[in-house]
Design a protein around this motif. Structure first.
Motif, PDB file in Angstrom:
ATOM      1  N   LEU A 149       8.737   2.165 -11.322  1.00  0.00           N
ATOM      2  CA  LEU A 149       8.273   2.816 -10.442  1.00  0.00           C
ATOM      3  C   LEU A 149       9.684   3.040  -9.334  1.00  0.00           C
ATOM      4  CD1 LEU A 149       6.791  -0.922 -11.415  1.00  0.00           C
ATOM      5  CD2 LEU A 149       5.437   1.319 -10.181  1.00  0.00           C
ATOM      6  N   PRO A 150       8.467   3.763  -8.140  1.00  0.00           N
ATOM      7  CA  PRO A 150       9.191   4.656  -7.177  1.00  0.00           C
ATOM      8  C   PRO A 150      10.030   3.354  -6.743  1.00  0.00           C
ATOM      9  CG  PRO A 150       7.042   4.655  -6.524  1.00  0.00           C
ATOM     10  CD  PRO A 150       7.144   4.155  -7.725  1.00  0.00           C
ATOM     11  N   PRO A 151      11.564   3.269  -6.059  1.00  0.00           N
ATOM     12  CA  PRO A 151      12.250   2.255  -5.062  1.00  0.00           C
ATOM     13  C   PRO A 151      11.514   2.653  -3.710  1.00  0.00           C
ATOM     14  CG  PRO A 151      13.979   3.762  -5.974  1.00  0.00           C
ATOM     15  CD  PRO A 151      12.323   4.116  -6.347  1.00  0.00           C
ATOM     16  N   PRO A 190      18.006  -3.993  -2.713  1.00  0.00           N
ATOM     17  CA  PRO A 190      17.217  -4.861  -2.632  1.00  0.00           C
ATOM     18  C   PRO A 190      16.432  -5.682  -4.260  1.00  0.00           C
ATOM     19  CG  PRO A 190      16.133  -3.546  -1.488  1.00  0.00           C
ATOM     20  CD  PRO A 190      17.315  -2.684  -1.975  1.00  0.00           C
ATOM     21  N   PRO A 191      15.920  -6.654  -4.259  1.00  0.00           N
ATOM     22  CA  PRO A 191      16.025  -7.862  -5.012  1.00  0.00           C
ATOM     23  C   PRO A 191      14.582  -6.432  -6.299  1.00  0.00           C
ATOM     24  CG  PRO A 191      15.974  -9.601  -3.573  1.00  0.00           C
ATOM     25  CD  PRO A 191      15.607  -8.060  -2.601  1.00  0.00           C
ATOM     26  N   ASN A 192      15.137  -7.140  -7.398  1.00  0.00           N
ATOM     27  CA  ASN A 192      13.982  -5.955  -7.602  1.00  0.00           C
ATOM     28  C   ASN A 192      13.747  -4.526  -8.256  1.00  0.00           C
ATOM     29  OD1 ASN A 192      12.985  -8.544  -9.082  1.00  0.00           O
ATOM     30  ND2 ASN A 192      11.199  -8.184  -7.002  1.00  0.00           N
ATOM     31  N   THR A 193      14.713  -3.776  -7.304  1.00  0.00           N
ATOM     32  CA  THR A 193      15.334  -2.338  -7.479  1.00  0.00           C
ATOM     33  C   THR A 193      15.387  -1.495  -9.043  1.00  0.00           C
ATOM     34  OG1 THR A 193      15.928  -2.429  -5.458  1.00  0.00           O
ATOM     35  CG2 THR A 193      16.664  -0.856  -6.584  1.00  0.00           C
ATOM     36  N   VAL A 194      16.149  -2.482 -10.000  1.00  0.00           N
ATOM     37  CA  VAL A 194      16.729  -2.345 -11.393  1.00  0.00           C
ATOM     38  C   VAL A 194      15.424  -2.200 -11.496  1.00  0.00           C
ATOM     39  CG1 VAL A 194      17.960  -2.681 -12.849  1.00  0.00           C
ATOM     40  CG2 VAL A 194      19.361  -2.519 -10.638  1.00  0.00           C
ATOM     41  N   ASP A 195      14.860  -3.164 -11.380  1.00  0.00           N
ATOM     42  CA  ASP A 195      13.538  -2.987 -12.639  1.00  0.00           C
ATOM     43  C   ASP A 195      12.432  -2.321 -11.940  1.00  0.00           C
ATOM     44  OD1 ASP A 195      14.150  -5.588 -13.273  1.00  0.00           O
ATOM     45  OD2 ASP A 195      13.456  -7.149 -12.857  1.00  0.00           O
ATOM     46  N   ASP A 198       0.685  -1.079  -0.129  1.00  0.00           N
ATOM     47  CA  ASP A 198      -0.033   0.122  -0.071  1.00  0.00           C
ATOM     48  C   ASP A 198       0.589   1.598   0.049  1.00  0.00           C
ATOM     49  OD1 ASP A 198      -2.637  -1.289  -0.232  1.00  0.00           O
ATOM     50  OD2 ASP A 198      -2.974  -0.699   1.345  1.00  0.00           O
ATOM     51  N   GLU A 199       1.821   0.826   0.793  1.00  0.00           N
ATOM     52  CA  GLU A 199       3.257   2.505   0.733  1.00  0.00           C
ATOM     53  C   GLU A 199       2.954   1.963  -0.692  1.00  0.00           C
ATOM     54  OE1 GLU A 199       7.343   4.352   2.226  1.00  0.00           O
ATOM     55  OE2 GLU A 199       6.595   2.111   2.566  1.00  0.00           O
ATOM     56  N   LEU A 200       4.254   1.734  -1.023  1.00  0.00           N
ATOM     57  CA  LEU A 200       4.083   2.102  -2.502  1.00  0.00           C
ATOM     58  C   LEU A 200       3.048   2.249  -4.045  1.00  0.00           C
ATOM     59  CD1 LEU A 200       5.997   0.876  -5.292  1.00  0.00           C
ATOM     60  CD2 LEU A 200       5.746  -0.873  -5.309  1.00  0.00           C
ATOM     61  N   LEU A 201       1.792   1.499  -3.825  1.00  0.00           N
ATOM     62  CA  LEU A 201       0.990   2.213  -4.208  1.00  0.00           C
ATOM     63  C   LEU A 201       0.591   3.742  -3.961  1.00  0.00           C
ATOM     64  CD1 LEU A 201      -1.868  -0.726  -4.864  1.00  0.00           C
ATOM     65  CD2 LEU A 201       0.060   0.109  -6.008  1.00  0.00           C
ATOM     66  N   LEU A 228      11.740   8.002  -9.146  1.00  0.00           N
ATOM     67  CA  LEU A 228      13.013   8.953  -9.686  1.00  0.00           C
ATOM     68  C   LEU A 228      12.502   9.881 -11.058  1.00  0.00           C
ATOM     69  CD1 LEU A 228      16.234   6.533  -9.062  1.00  0.00           C
ATOM     70  CD2 LEU A 228      15.320   8.805  -7.665  1.00  0.00           C
ATOM     71  N   ASN A 229      13.146  10.873 -11.305  1.00  0.00           N
ATOM     72  CA  ASN A 229      13.274  11.659 -12.344  1.00  0.00           C
ATOM     73  C   ASN A 229      13.412  11.101 -13.697  1.00  0.00           C
ATOM     74  OD1 ASN A 229      16.043  12.671 -12.726  1.00  0.00           O
ATOM     75  ND2 ASN A 229      14.753  14.424 -11.694  1.00  0.00           N
ATOM     76  N   GLN A 230      13.390  11.653 -15.009  1.00  0.00           N
ATOM     77  CA  GLN A 230      14.077  10.397 -16.318  1.00  0.00           C
ATOM     78  C   GLN A 230      16.003  10.668 -16.200  1.00  0.00           C
ATOM     79  OE1 GLN A 230      12.298   8.890 -18.525  1.00  0.00           O
ATOM     80  NE2 GLN A 230      14.058   7.899 -19.342  1.00  0.00           N
ATOM     81  N   GLU A 231      16.301  11.727 -15.641  1.00  0.00           N
ATOM     82  CA  GLU A 231      17.679  12.202 -16.257  1.00  0.00           C
ATOM     83  C   GLU A 231      18.544  11.160 -14.409  1.00  0.00           C
ATOM     84  OE1 GLU A 231      20.892  15.980 -15.791  1.00  0.00           O
ATOM     85  OE2 GLU A 231      18.879  15.734 -15.837  1.00  0.00           O
ATOM     86  N   MET A 232      17.560  10.843 -13.651  1.00  0.00           N
ATOM     87  CA  MET A 232      17.872  10.344 -11.822  1.00  0.00           C
ATOM     88  C   MET A 232      17.871   8.498 -12.404  1.00  0.00           C
ATOM     89  SD  MET A 232      17.219  12.204  -8.845  1.00  0.00           S
ATOM     90  CE  MET A 232      17.671  14.054  -8.282  1.00  0.00           C
TER      91      MET A 232
END
Length: 217
Positions: free
Chosen positions: A173-175, A162-167, A131-134, A143-147
């Motif tokens: 999606l916000p890490p 953490p796993p899936n951070t890059v994805d 729920d926090e993620l949503l 993050l913005n596009q440049e970041m």
């Protein structure tokens, strides 16, 4: 580069807001989040020894019933027939499979009540994290596009992600909050450009200029 250990805050969305936010996501974003949830659930179950009726049980699949609030739509069920919001598919060391809800672990496969209650508490904590993620997605808190581009090019500089951070970041999606803070800090440090200090030459007034100033006083 060491990243900060992530924390989970308790955020609870209404069913309507949760559904609305989910529908706004792309198929790719939904897939990444579902993969993340499955990893969390699997990791949680691996931390507990599930022994019931003399058999060892392990989680092989986890399903969320996206139609739970629409009973006329296709549903997920426990093997006892109860309609489920979340369905857990477990197998034991004899190859037997069972589908059930988290509140049925003790009843159907003989998992000790204390273990079942602990599992329920930890699963609820995971749901708060979702729920926090949503909520952060609703607020465009990523993050913005440049970041994002910078991170993807420098991801190997970050340890213990953490796993899936890059994805997550690839799909906009916000890490996790602490991870995002570390990325932003590293990005600013890496891209900072020191501005040249411009020295302005002080203009000296001549005698005539001073006379003009005092004439006006």
């Amino acid at each position: 580069m060491q990243v900060t250990k992530p924390k989970t805050k308790k955020v609870s969305l209404t069913k309507q807001r949760r559904a609305e936010t989910w529908q706004r996501l792309t198929k790719e974003q939904q897939s990444v989040i579902q993969k993340h949830i499955h990893y969390q659930q699997t990791s949680l179950f691996m931390n507990h020894e599930l022994i019931g009726h003399g058999r060892h049980w392990s989680l092989v699949a986890f399903h969320e019933n996206m139609n739970f609030d629409s009973p006329s739509s296709p549903q997920l069920y426990c093997d006892c027939g109860r309609r489920l919001k979340y369905q857990y598919v477990l197998t034991n060391n004899l190859g037997e499979e069972i589908k059930l809800g988290i509140t049925h672990f003790a009843d159907h496969i003989g998992i000790p009540e204390a273990v079942a209650r602990q599992l329920q508490a930890e699963i609820h904590q995971l749901n708060f994290g979702l729920d926090e993620l949503l909520q952060r997605i609703r607020r465009h808190a990523g993050l913005n596009q440049e970041m994002r581009n910078w991170f993807i090019s420098h991801q190997d500089e970050f340890d213990d992600l953490p796993p899936n951070t890059v994805d997550f970041i690839t799909q906009n999606l916000p890490p996790e909050r602490e991870i995002q803070t570390d990325i932003v800090r590293s990005y600013k440090k890496a891209t900072y450009v020191k501005k040249d200090h411009v020295h302005r030459k002080k203009t000296k007034l001549n005698k005539k200029a001073w006379q003009e100033i005092f004439r006006e006083i």
